[in-house]
Design a protein around this motif. Structure first.
Motif, short mmCIF file in Angstrom:
data_model
loop_
_atom_site.label_atom_id
_atom_site.label_comp_id
_atom_site.label_asym_id
_atom_site.label_seq_id
_atom_site.Cartn_x
_atom_site.Cartn_y
_atom_site.Cartn_z
N ASP A 1 -157.69 -29.70 -1.66
CA ASP A 1 -157.54 -30.17 -3.04
C ASP A 1 -158.78 -29.75 -3.85
O ASP A 1 -159.81 -29.43 -3.28
N LYS B 1 -160.88 -31.49 -6.82
CA LYS B 1 -160.95 -32.72 -7.61
C LYS B 1 -161.62 -32.52 -8.96
O LYS B 1 -161.34 -33.26 -9.91
N GLY C 1 -157.67 -36.61 -10.82
CA GLY C 1 -156.72 -36.95 -9.77
C GLY C 1 -156.47 -35.79 -8.82
O GLY C 1 -155.91 -35.97 -7.74
N TYR D 1 -152.98 -40.26 5.30
CA TYR D 1 -153.51 -39.06 4.65
C TYR D 1 -155.03 -39.11 4.82
O TYR D 1 -155.70 -39.90 4.17
N GLY E 1 -150.61 -37.38 -0.66
CA GLY E 1 -151.57 -36.97 -1.68
C GLY E 1 -150.85 -36.27 -2.81
O GLY E 1 -149.80 -35.69 -2.64
N GLU F 1 -151.35 -32.68 -2.95
CA GLU F 1 -151.05 -32.18 -1.60
C GLU F 1 -149.56 -32.23 -1.26
O GLU F 1 -149.05 -31.39 -0.51
N1 GLY Z 1 -155.30 -35.56 -3.87
C1 GLY Z 1 -155.95 -36.78 -4.16
C2 GLY Z 1 -155.13 -37.97 -3.97
O1 GLY Z 1 -153.92 -37.93 -3.85
O2 GLY Z 1 -155.70 -39.06 -3.92
#
Ligand code: GLY
Ligand code: AMP
Length: 434
Positions: free
Chosen positions: A213, A215, A227, A273, A293, A296
């Motif tokens: 990811d 951020k 997010g 996760y 996520g 994700e």
């Molecule tokens: N990818 C960050 C979350 O879902 O918290």
């Protein structure tokens, strides 16, 4: 089958799409906090309400008596929606409130790993009063300060990023002590982060692919935390990880699932996760989340070949070991478009327009409302675009074309999934491991 889905972001859009396309799903009942223009056409009934109003969600679900429910976001999990549905006899492929502490309490998870001797914790201490806090922080060198509860991504402060000196960190920690009653101080880790999400049925843990990811809001990982601006995955492993990193992360999740069962008497059902960091000498756990996520989920579900309804049923029945869960061996890249000014001063209410649709690029709606052929920005992440291809390069190119076709006051991260950025990460890990 009738299925209830709680939540209405882009994550729930792709979940809804996968549930709805299963031959086993007859009707989808959605309780969201917004009217998602992608989910609406898939739903037999769609109610807009407050996602932490467990009574309202219970009443909605009780009216339609679905076979099971899926809860997408963290807030309803932490509020106990799964428990409220169990009270009326509806099972969920999502964790109860006690299990969701894995995400909703940083201290709970750190102490669980410590109590059961599970590797992966950095040096840390949970404080319920300021006694000894400063001394401990000073003993660590560089620190991270974590509020205990859910703070929408704003409860974690990293030295060097969010504050400079130990004294400033200690001051922040005192503020979190006041708001949350508990604060975690931990050692700052150096390495590359990755997400490894797993389907968990109480006893069995089946991993999805590792995903990275992004951020930070701006290119080259600059600017405020968000997010998540975008994600990528490669055919088997991430280019900067070793196979042993994945084995280590899997082992941490397996042991944590077993510890949860011992600690709480029943097993975790849903998605564990893990936010992990590959460091110079192995893998550390940054945090667990108790859900898919976002972004994700875009990578993982785009690649999932197995019927998601089957996966949910196996989670509920504890039979994940009997299901052959398969993912396509392809690379994926996801990019979010977000309003100008996001996350601090996002424009709201402005129109955006897509000039062209792109074959093979998935589009999932988050904070947007439909307005004819246009969309109106709601102020948070607007839409996720995801492409899969044989190579990362091709997936990145395809998704980039799609985000560039959006007209309006938005931005996105050009660099996610590009060779330049990935090479930097490979180089960083090589230097660290030397
Ligand atoms: N990818 C960050 C979350 O879902 O918290
Ligand atoms: P979390 O909400 O726990 O995922 O933390 C948010 C971000 O803070 C993570 O994605 C990391 O970038 C960073 N972070 C959290 N804990 C640590 C740590 N112990 N060392 C370095 N960075 C951290």
């Amino acid at each position: 089958m009738k299925i209830a889905l709680i939540g209405s972001g882009a994550r729930e859009h792709i979940i809804a799409e996968q549930l709805a396309r299963s031959p086993q799903c007859d009707q989808l009942y959605v309780f969201g906090n917004t009217l998602n223009p992608g989910i609406e056409p898939l739903a037999a009934r769609y109610h807009v309400g407050n996602l932490t109003d467990t009574k309202a969600i219970q009443a909605f679900v009780d009216e339609y008596r679905p076979d099971f429910a899926v809860v997408g976001p963290e807030a309803p999990l932490a509020a106990g929606v799964v428990d409220a549905l169990l009270e009326i006899g509806i099972p969920s492929a999502s964790p109860t409130q006690a299990m969701a502490q894995l995400e909703s309490s940083k201290g709970f998870t750190r102490e669980l790993l410590e109590k059961y001797g599970i590797s992966g914790n950095p040096e840390f201490k949970v404080f319920t009063s300021p006694d000894g806090l400063k001394e401990f922080a000073e003993s660590l060198g560089q620190i991270v300060v974590k509020a205990d509860g859910l703070h929408g991504g704003k409860g974690v402060l990293v030295q060097g990023d969010h504050f400079e000196t130990i004294d400033q960190g200690v001051e922040q920690a005192r503020a979190f002590l006041k708001s949350d009653g508990q604060v975690v101080i931990e050692e700052k880790l150096v390495g590359q982060e990755f997400s490894l999400m797993s389907f968990v049925d109480g006893d069995h843990v089946i991993d999805m692919l590792p995903i990275q990811d992004h951020k930070r809001a701006y290119e080259n990982d600059q600017g405020p935390n968000t997010g998540g601006m975008g994600t990528y995955s490669d055919r088997e492993n991430l280019p900067f990880l070793e196979a042993s990193d994945l084995t280590a992360a899997h082992q941490i999740t397996v042991e944590t699932a077993a510890a949860l069962k011992k600690e709480l008497g029943t097993g975790f059902k849903g998605i564990m996760y893990g936010g992990f960091m590959a460091v110079k000498n192995g893998v550390r756990l940054i945090e667990y989340n108790a859900r898919f996520g976002d972004p994700e989920v875009m990578n993982a579900l785009t690649l999932l070949k197995t019927d998601l309804v089957e996966v949910c049923l196996a989670i509920i029945h504890g039979t994940l070991d009997q299901l052959n869960i398969e993912f396509e061996k392809k690379a994926t890249v996801c990019k979010y478009i977000v309003p100008k000014g996001y996350p601090e001063n996002p424009v709201k209410g402005e129109r955006i327009h897509q000039t062209k649709a792109f074959q093979g690029v998935g589009v999932y709606y988050a904070s947007v409302e439909a307005a004819g052929d246009d969309w109106v920005l709601g102020g948070s992440r607007a839409m996720a675009f995801v492409a899969k291809a044989d190579t990362l390069e091709e997936a990145e190119k395809n998704v980039q074309k799609a985000v560039e076709s959006i007209q309006g006051p938005i931005f996105f991260r050009r660099d996610i999934g590009t060779k330049t950025l990935i090479d930097q990460r490979i180089e960083m890990m090589r230097a660290l491991r030397k």
